[in-house]
Design a protein around this motif. Sequence first.
Motif, PDB file in Angstrom:
ATOM      1  N   ASN A 171       0.851  -1.181   0.000  1.00 32.82           N
ATOM      2  CA  ASN A 171       0.000   0.000   0.000  1.00 32.82           C
ATOM      3  C   ASN A 171       0.893   1.239   0.000  1.00 32.82           C
ATOM      4  OD1 ASN A 171      -1.591   2.235   0.972  1.00 32.82           O
ATOM      5  ND2 ASN A 171      -3.177   0.770   1.546  1.00 32.82           N
ATOM      6  N   ALA A 172       1.020   1.845  -1.165  1.00 30.42           N
ATOM      7  CA  ALA A 172       1.928   2.988  -1.301  1.00 30.42           C
ATOM      8  C   ALA A 172       1.504   4.163  -0.430  1.00 30.42           C
ATOM      9  CB  ALA A 172       2.014   3.418  -2.759  1.00 30.42           C
ATOM     10  N   ASP A 173       0.195   4.373  -0.303  1.00 30.86           N
ATOM     11  CA  ASP A 173      -0.289   5.485   0.531  1.00 30.86           C
ATOM     12  C   ASP A 173       0.119   5.297   1.984  1.00 30.86           C
ATOM     13  OD1 ASP A 173      -1.440   6.782  -1.605  1.00 30.86           O
ATOM     14  OD2 ASP A 173      -3.429   5.913  -1.290  1.00 30.86           O
ATOM     15  N   PHE A 174       0.037   4.055   2.472  1.00 33.57           N
ATOM     16  CA  PHE A 174       0.444   3.800   3.850  1.00 33.57           C
ATOM     17  C   PHE A 174       1.946   4.023   4.013  1.00 33.57           C
ATOM     18  CE2 PHE A 174       1.701   0.673   7.234  1.00 33.57           C
ATOM     19  CZ  PHE A 174       1.194   1.405   8.294  1.00 33.57           C
ATOM     20  N   ALA A 175       2.730   3.573   3.041  1.00 34.20           N
ATOM     21  CA  ALA A 175       4.181   3.789   3.113  1.00 34.20           C
ATOM     22  C   ALA A 175       4.490   5.279   3.194  1.00 34.20           C
ATOM     23  CB  ALA A 175       4.868   3.160   1.904  1.00 34.20           C
ATOM     24  N   ARG A 176       3.759   6.070   2.412  1.00 31.57           N
ATOM     25  CA  ARG A 176       3.969   7.522   2.460  1.00 31.57           C
ATOM     26  C   ARG A 176       3.595   8.089   3.837  1.00 31.57           C
ATOM     27  NH1 ARG A 176       1.549   7.060  -2.716  1.00 31.57           N
ATOM     28  NH2 ARG A 176       3.081   7.411  -4.379  1.00 31.57           N
ATOM     29  N   GLN A 177       2.488   7.592   4.390  1.00 32.81           N
ATOM     30  CA  GLN A 177       2.071   8.063   5.710  1.00 32.81           C
ATOM     31  C   GLN A 177       3.110   7.718   6.775  1.00 32.81           C
ATOM     32  OE1 GLN A 177      -2.114   7.217   6.848  1.00 32.81           O
ATOM     33  NE2 GLN A 177      -2.389   6.616   4.708  1.00 32.81           N
ATOM     34  N   VAL A 178       3.666   6.524   6.680  1.00 31.56           N
ATOM     35  CA  VAL A 178       4.706   6.110   7.634  1.00 31.56           C
ATOM     36  C   VAL A 178       5.868   7.094   7.584  1.00 31.56           C
ATOM     37  CG1 VAL A 178       6.439   4.330   8.125  1.00 31.56           C
ATOM     38  CG2 VAL A 178       4.071   3.677   7.612  1.00 31.56           C
ATOM     39  N   GLU A 179       6.350   7.376   6.386  1.00 33.64           N
ATOM     40  CA  GLU A 179       7.491   8.272   6.238  1.00 33.64           C
ATOM     41  C   GLU A 179       7.133   9.714   6.620  1.00 33.64           C
ATOM     42  OE1 GLU A 179       8.741   7.580   2.213  1.00 33.64           O
ATOM     43  OE2 GLU A 179       9.881   5.776   2.770  1.00 33.64           O
ATOM     44  N   ALA A 180       5.898  10.121   6.307  1.00 34.51           N
ATOM     45  CA  ALA A 180       5.461  11.480   6.658  1.00 34.51           C
ATOM     46  C   ALA A 180       5.392  11.682   8.163  1.00 34.51           C
ATOM     47  CB  ALA A 180       4.101  11.770   6.026  1.00 34.51           C
TER      48      ALA A 180
END
Length: 442
Positions: free
Chosen positions: A88-97
Amino acid sequence: MIDSLLIANRGEIARRIIRTAKRLGIRTIAVHSDADEHMPFVLEADEAVCVGPADPAQSYRNTEAILAAAKSTGAQAIHPGYGFLSENADFARQVEANGLIWVGPSPEAITAMGDKINARNLMAAAGVPVAPGTEQPVATVDEAIAAASGVGYPVMVKAAAGGGGMGMAVAADETALRAEFEKVRAFAERMFGDGSVLLERYFPRVRHVEVQILGLADGRVLALSERECSVQRRNQKLVEEAPSPAVSPELRQRFLAAAVKAGEAVGYRNAGTVECLLDPATGEFFFLEMNTRLQVEHPITELIHGIDLVEQQLRIASGLDVDIPLTTSGHAIELRVNAEDPKRFLPGPGKVTTWVEPTGEGVRVDSGYAEGTTVGMSYDSLMAKLIVFGADRADAIAKARTAVAGFAIAGPKNNLPFFAELLENDEFLSGDYDTGIVSRMR
């Protein structure tokens, strides 16, 4: 090295990650649903946080609850395992954000490989062989029929956003294509929220071979070795072995070179798998998909290389060097022990009243359950992975037979009797088998 790790998963893969993290001195945090409160992975973690009810959408796919758990426990990184939020790319982005370390590839790589049409076009541009098929989604049945005339029957009708063997059907002619196109499109819309469909040439006799890659922190991509994954039911794997009995040294080098090209094309980092279809008659292979995560079958690669892939994932995510032997020795086989009947492979959940794992030299069990736990209907049927390692393929098969006979499970249905049958099957023993082997056995 990362000092604290939240595992956004459950069952055997959560236990597997916890085991390596503990060996490295990393504090582990498990997240779990109400239904999993007393599961082994929860008890083995240093901390545990309930993130919702049994329904995965409200727990293991609940990104807000998981990120809140990471913040409340002071986790430094999140490992998604496989399934659930792993691709889930959106979740990966949220993790990094949120200032956390994502133990996986970049969101951009996940996005690039998540759409099968985009992925095959990227691979073709990078010089990776792809099967004849559509370069753009086919939106209607009439478009599909027109495209099929160029691709050639039989065709595989595939959900562009699908994975794990889901959202696929074979059409031998125009009549079948009319029926299967609508089924796949509707399934894709319901399961993935994306009804895009692609067509590819279907090969009646084919082998499923994949290559483990590691994208390093310094930008290099390593291709380790291949795995044979052709023992499947409903396009989903049951047995894997490494190395593949179908791959010669010359073919292996072509596989590895293509896998490196695939990883480099998307700037890949961390662990991933390049899956291919191999035509055993010609030695040609074609890119199928790239799984942007750790695979269920990663242990067989670990055994023939003598490495720990979860450790390497954590090292890469931490920005540390990786030193991996690219040479291999011996032979490894993995059997997926599922809560399903051994004939029709239909789910058979229940409370585990007996659970005795086999032991011995060259035998490894990665399990998610234990006596007293319950296999429910909310999650995948995988209960454990029975992995064996031998000096050669014959030795590994012999060890697998003994281990299957020594694995005692009562309560849920299980497919151990199928494995006992497979390990005596002449076609499997010859090594000259393909993805139709299970259907021929049934």
